[in-house]
Design a protein around this motif. Structure first.
Motif, mmCIF file in Angstrom:
data_model
loop_
_atom_site.group_PDB
_atom_site.id
_atom_site.type_symbol
_atom_site.label_atom_id
_atom_site.label_comp_id
_atom_site.label_asym_id
_atom_site.label_seq_id
_atom_site.Cartn_x
_atom_site.Cartn_y
_atom_site.Cartn_z
ATOM 1 N N LEU A 185 19.170 42.122 -44.065
ATOM 2 C CA LEU A 185 18.086 42.290 -45.046
ATOM 3 C C LEU A 185 18.637 42.090 -46.466
ATOM 4 O O LEU A 185 18.014 41.404 -47.291
ATOM 5 N N ASP A 186 19.811 42.652 -46.726
ATOM 6 C CA ASP A 186 20.427 42.462 -48.050
ATOM 7 C C ASP A 186 20.751 40.991 -48.296
ATOM 8 O O ASP A 186 20.539 40.462 -49.399
ATOM 9 N N ALA A 187 21.270 40.326 -47.262
ATOM 10 C CA ALA A 187 21.622 38.904 -47.421
ATOM 11 C C ALA A 187 20.371 38.081 -47.719
ATOM 12 O O ALA A 187 20.400 37.183 -48.570
ATOM 13 N N ASN B 268 13.836 49.375 -45.416
ATOM 14 C CA ASN B 268 14.855 50.312 -45.910
ATOM 15 C C ASN B 268 16.103 50.289 -45.044
ATOM 16 O O ASN B 268 16.689 51.321 -44.752
ATOM 17 N N GLY B 269 16.490 49.103 -44.603
ATOM 18 C CA GLY B 269 17.702 48.987 -43.791
ATOM 19 C C GLY B 269 17.424 48.974 -42.294
ATOM 20 O O GLY B 269 18.344 48.767 -41.503
ATOM 21 N N ARG C 198 17.658 39.037 -49.207
ATOM 22 C CA ARG C 198 17.299 39.276 -50.631
ATOM 23 C C ARG C 198 18.164 38.409 -51.537
ATOM 24 O O ARG C 198 17.668 37.746 -52.448
ATOM 25 N N ASP C 199 19.474 38.420 -51.259
ATOM 26 C CA ASP C 199 20.402 37.647 -52.106
ATOM 27 C C ASP C 199 20.119 36.146 -52.027
ATOM 28 O O ASP C 199 20.442 35.401 -52.952
ATOM 29 N N GLY D 140 20.550 46.512 -42.124
ATOM 30 C CA GLY D 140 20.852 46.425 -43.551
ATOM 31 C C GLY D 140 21.533 45.129 -43.973
ATOM 32 O O GLY D 140 21.098 44.477 -44.930
ATOM 33 N N PRO D 141 22.612 44.720 -43.288
ATOM 34 C CA PRO D 141 23.331 43.533 -43.774
ATOM 35 C C PRO D 141 22.462 42.274 -43.832
ATOM 36 O O PRO D 141 22.536 41.519 -44.813
#
Ligand SMILES: O=C(O)C1=C[C@@H](OP(=O)(O)O)[C@@H](O)[C@H](O)C1
Ligand SMILES: C=C(OP(=O)(O)O)C(=O)O
Length: 421
Positions: free
Chosen positions: A137-139, A150-151, A141-142, A134-135
């Motif tokens: 993948l979220d980064a 999905n994480g 995106r940002d 998750g961390p």
């Protein structure tokens, strides 16, 4: 773990009949090999790695950088790899990466793959699919990537990466940060990471910076300016986590083991395992090119935070069985998310051998005692197999199930263990 050739269902470990007097040189560091391979793949020109590890995890990275367009020539017998780099920002085709069981390969390749305008699917074994992503993948995106996931794996990413400031948690794995930093110089605006929770496995981030520096990129704090890597020839140190088993063997079985190639200037935090053995009463000496542990005297239990060197926590659990007082390991709750739940696995197996081992919220406590004959389950975790085998150097009747799982980082481990005597 997939294997080539015949692999036995279990291996019996023969107790040592005399104190050790051995010098070993474990194969190349997994962590350094996989960083150097990625930096080489991102550097224009040709780099050559010597002393590289050939194991499942590094074969995964060899495949991953080839999927991104690098040209790889590997010579396992000589432990060398030649890599002709590629600019991923020019990669428009679709690509697929099989990271197999490898946390480093998957967490490092995702940011590099997200530099490509083409789509990259990153996937792995069911074991890797169960680990957190998750961390990172979220980064991504940002930082401007398109991310479909999905994480967990599989994940599909495409770039380009704008870069700039990004927030990232540190308490699950340091590999997310290392992977982002390595892609940092190729992001349009460079990269500036702000950690939102305390970082585990800190020495691995220092290692990332050191390998990047060898390839011509400077990281300032957690900031990387836009720039480019420089191809270079790189000598990989022996693996310090692998060395922990031989150092632990000297502490448990008595006598002396010297590990060559792991000197005082090592990039690997796991050389600090020797400091823990020293606190327990083993004798340790260090030179510019070696680390020596002598055991045989009484070992005293320790209370130690292993958040920086958690790959050696299972090794310490094995050594702790033979101490004269309990050992408490703290700061390693996050190893529940590694190849298996390592806290539960090591406690469960030691208890099956009659040892009073207790799971704690942030680690475990081992009360010493004589282990009874046991065939240990290994949970498809190389470090369960390697660490629990140490019990058999002193206690009779110790067997290791599925010994082939060591192929993840150390295919020849059991031959090297047998050669100690
Ligand atoms: O960056 C690396 O090379 C590694 C970092 C550590 O993982 P975490 O950061 O997930 O603890 C370690 O356990 C792993 O074997 C290798
Ligand atoms: C945790 C490990 O590996 P990775 O995270 O690279 O899969 C390990 O080698 O112990």
């Amino acid at each position: 773990m997939a294997h080539f050739g015949a692999v036995p269902d279990f291996i019996a470990v023969a107790p040592l009949t005399a104190p050790l007097d051995a010098t070993v040189r474990p194969p190349g560091s997994k962590s350094i090999t996989n960083r150097a391979l990625l930096c080489a793949a991102l550097a224009p020109g040709t780099s050559t790695l010597t002393g590289a590890l050939f194991a499942d995890d590094t074969r995964a990275m060899l495949g991953a950088i080839a999927a991104l367009g690098a040209t790889v020539e590997a010579d396992p017998a000589a432990a060398t790899v030649t890599v002709a780099g590629v600019d991923p920002r020019a990669g428009r085709s679709d690509a697929v990466v099989d990271a197999r069981y490898s946390g480093t390969t998957s967490r490092f390749i995702l940011p590099a793959a997200a530099l490509r305008p083409g789509r990259t699917v990153v996937d792995g074994t069911p074991q890797l699919r169960a680990r957190p992503f998750g961390p990172v993948l979220d980064a991504l995106r940002d930082l401007g990537a398109l991310v479909s996931a999905n994480g967990f794996l599989p994940a599909t990413v495409s770039g380009p990466l704008r870069g700039g400031p990004v927030r990232l948690s540190g308490h699950i794995s340091s590999q997310f940060l290392s992977g982002l930093l390595m892609a940092g110089p190729l992001m349009t605006d460079g990269l500036s990471v702000e950690l939102t929770s305390p970082l585990v496995s800190v020495p691995y981030v220092e290692m990332t910076k050191a390998v990047m520096a060898a390839f011509g990129v400077t990281v300032d704090g957690l900031e990387v300016a836009p720039g480019s890597y420089r191809a270079t020839d790189y000598a990989v140190e022996p693996d310090a986590s692998a060395a922990s088993y031989f150092l632990g063997a000297a502490a448990i079985a008595g006598g002396t083991v010297t590990v060559r190639g792991l000197g005082t200037g090592s990039l690997q935090g796991d050389v600090g395992f020797a400091d823990v053995l020293e606190r327990m009463g083993a004798k340790v000496s260090r030179t510019a090119d070696s680390l020596t542990v002598s055991g045989g005297g009484t070992l005293t239990g320790v209370d130690v935070d292993m958040a920086d060197i958690s790959d050696t926590a299972q090794t310490l659990a094995a050594v702790a069985v033979f101490a004269d007082s309990p050992t408490r390991v703290r700061g390693i709750g996050f190893i529940r998310g590694k190849e298996t739940n390592r806290v539960a696995a090591v406690v469960t197996e030691l208890r099956r051998a009659g040892i009073d081992a207790v799971e704690d919220a942030d680690g475990f406590t081992i009360h010493p005692g004589p282990p009874r004959p046991t065939r240990f389950a290994t949970y498809d975790d190389h470090r369960m197999a390697m660490s629990l085998s140490l019990l058999g150097l002193r206690a009779p009747g110790i067997e290791i199930a599925d010994p082939g799982c060591v192929a993840k980082t150390y295919p020849d481990f059991f031959s090297a263990l047998a050669a100690l005597s």
